[in-house]
Design an enzyme around this catalytic site. Structure first.
Site, PDB file in Angstrom:
ATOM      1  N   SER A 217      12.796   1.549   2.950  1.00 53.14           N
ATOM      2  CA  SER A 217      12.871   2.917   3.449  1.00 53.14           C
ATOM      3  C   SER A 217      12.258   2.925   4.840  1.00 53.14           C
ATOM      4  O   SER A 217      11.531   1.999   5.216  1.00 53.14           O
ATOM      5  CB  SER A 217      12.073   3.851   2.518  1.00 53.14           C
ATOM      6  OG  SER A 217      11.816   5.100   3.120  1.00 53.14           O
TER       7      SER A 217
ATOM      8  N   TYR B 188       4.894   5.725  -2.960  1.00 55.43           N
ATOM      9  CA  TYR B 188       6.234   5.381  -2.482  1.00 55.43           C
ATOM     10  C   TYR B 188       6.159   4.517  -1.223  1.00 55.43           C
ATOM     11  O   TYR B 188       6.796   3.452  -1.143  1.00 55.43           O
ATOM     12  CB  TYR B 188       7.018   6.666  -2.198  1.00 55.43           C
ATOM     13  CG  TYR B 188       8.420   6.432  -1.698  1.00 55.43           C
ATOM     14  CD1 TYR B 188       9.428   6.054  -2.572  1.00 55.43           C
ATOM     15  CD2 TYR B 188       8.739   6.599  -0.358  1.00 55.43           C
ATOM     16  CE1 TYR B 188      10.727   5.841  -2.130  1.00 55.43           C
ATOM     17  CE2 TYR B 188      10.033   6.391   0.104  1.00 55.43           C
ATOM     18  CZ  TYR B 188      11.026   6.016  -0.788  1.00 55.43           C
ATOM     19  OH  TYR B 188      12.308   5.800  -0.328  1.00 55.43           O
TER      20      TYR B 188
END
Length: 258
Positions: free
Chosen positions: A141, A154
């Site tokens: 990401s 995350y």
């Protein structure tokens, strides 16, 4: 001639928007595809929508070693090889500052987003070494390249994907196996809706305001579509990227240029 003619691909997180869109493009380009997900009903729906004899589905939890071994074995048994591995399964987890995060949530996110990546490569790499070729694409990401307030589990897990990718790339280069990571900015779909809701609850702002702030940070002015990400995965899966390994590929609408 398709760009992936004769190749076999495994896609984890295969029942999600990105997994299914990538499968659609892979099939169009001539590949056989093994879709892996822990949601059997969504897998069956994806298989129905794809409507192609070159799709198989395998229900699996990417955090369980026996499940991972099984999805690799089943793919090899049916299709004979694994040429492409889109190591894509992942979750957002809870939104909150570090002092508000539970250890259970941290461990769950790390288990799926990092351990799942590790286990997938552990069992796919021996197949690719034996073949002396292969392409692995790990989903990280933009949050794997920067800090992300209120998203510590995350962001930590996505940073871990970068370390795993670079290490694997060094270990298997002599076997002509390539390993790269992709780094999407926000993509339209359920994961961003979860973030909007979490940030809204945390900050007391309307979800529309949260979404507007995210979109404002993207120079191209909108969220990505799953197709935008899948097209990059196609390039990295194909022989067109044969001299690329250990690399981090942003697909972020200019987000990283800020």
């Amino acid at each position: 001639m398709g760009r992936l003619d004769g190749k076999v691909a495994i896609i984890t997180g295969g029942a999600g928007n990105l997994g299914q869109k990538t499968a659609e493009i892979f099939l169009r380009e001539g590949a056989k595809v093994s879709l892996v997900d822990m949601d059997k009903s969504k897998l069956e729906q994806a298989q129905k929508e794809l409507s192609d004899e070159n799709v198989m589905i395998v229900e699996a939890d990417v955090t369980k070693e026996e499940d991972v071994k099984n999805y690799v074995d089943q793919t090899v048994d049916k299709f004979g090889s694994v040429d492409i591995f889109f190591n894509n399964a992942g979750i957002i987890g809870d939104v909150g500052s570090i002092d508000q995060q539970s250890l259970d949530n941290f461990n769950k996110v790390m288990s799926i987003n990092a351990t799942g990546i590790f286990l997938g490569m552990k069992y796919v790499i021996p197949v690719m070494k034996k073949q002396q070729h292969g392409s692995i694409i790990n989903t990280s990401s933009v949050d794997g390249l920067r800090g992300s307030a209120n998203m510590a589990p995350y962001a930590t897990s996505k940073h871990a994907v970068v370390g795993l990718t670079k290490t694997a790339a060094l270990e298997v280069a002599e076997n002509s196996v390539r390993v790269n990571s992709i780094h999407p900015s926000p993509v339209s779909g359920n994961m961003m809706e979860t973030i909007h809701q979490g940030q809204s609850a945390l900050r007391g702002n309307e979800e529309e305001q949260i979404e507007g702030e995210y979109i404002k940070s993207i120079p191209l002015g909108h969220y990505a579509d799953s197709k935008n990400i899948a097209n990059l995965v196609l390039f990295l899966a194909s022989d067109e990227s044969e001299f690329i390994t250990g690399a981090e590929y942003r697909v972020d609408g200019g987000f990283g240029a800020n």
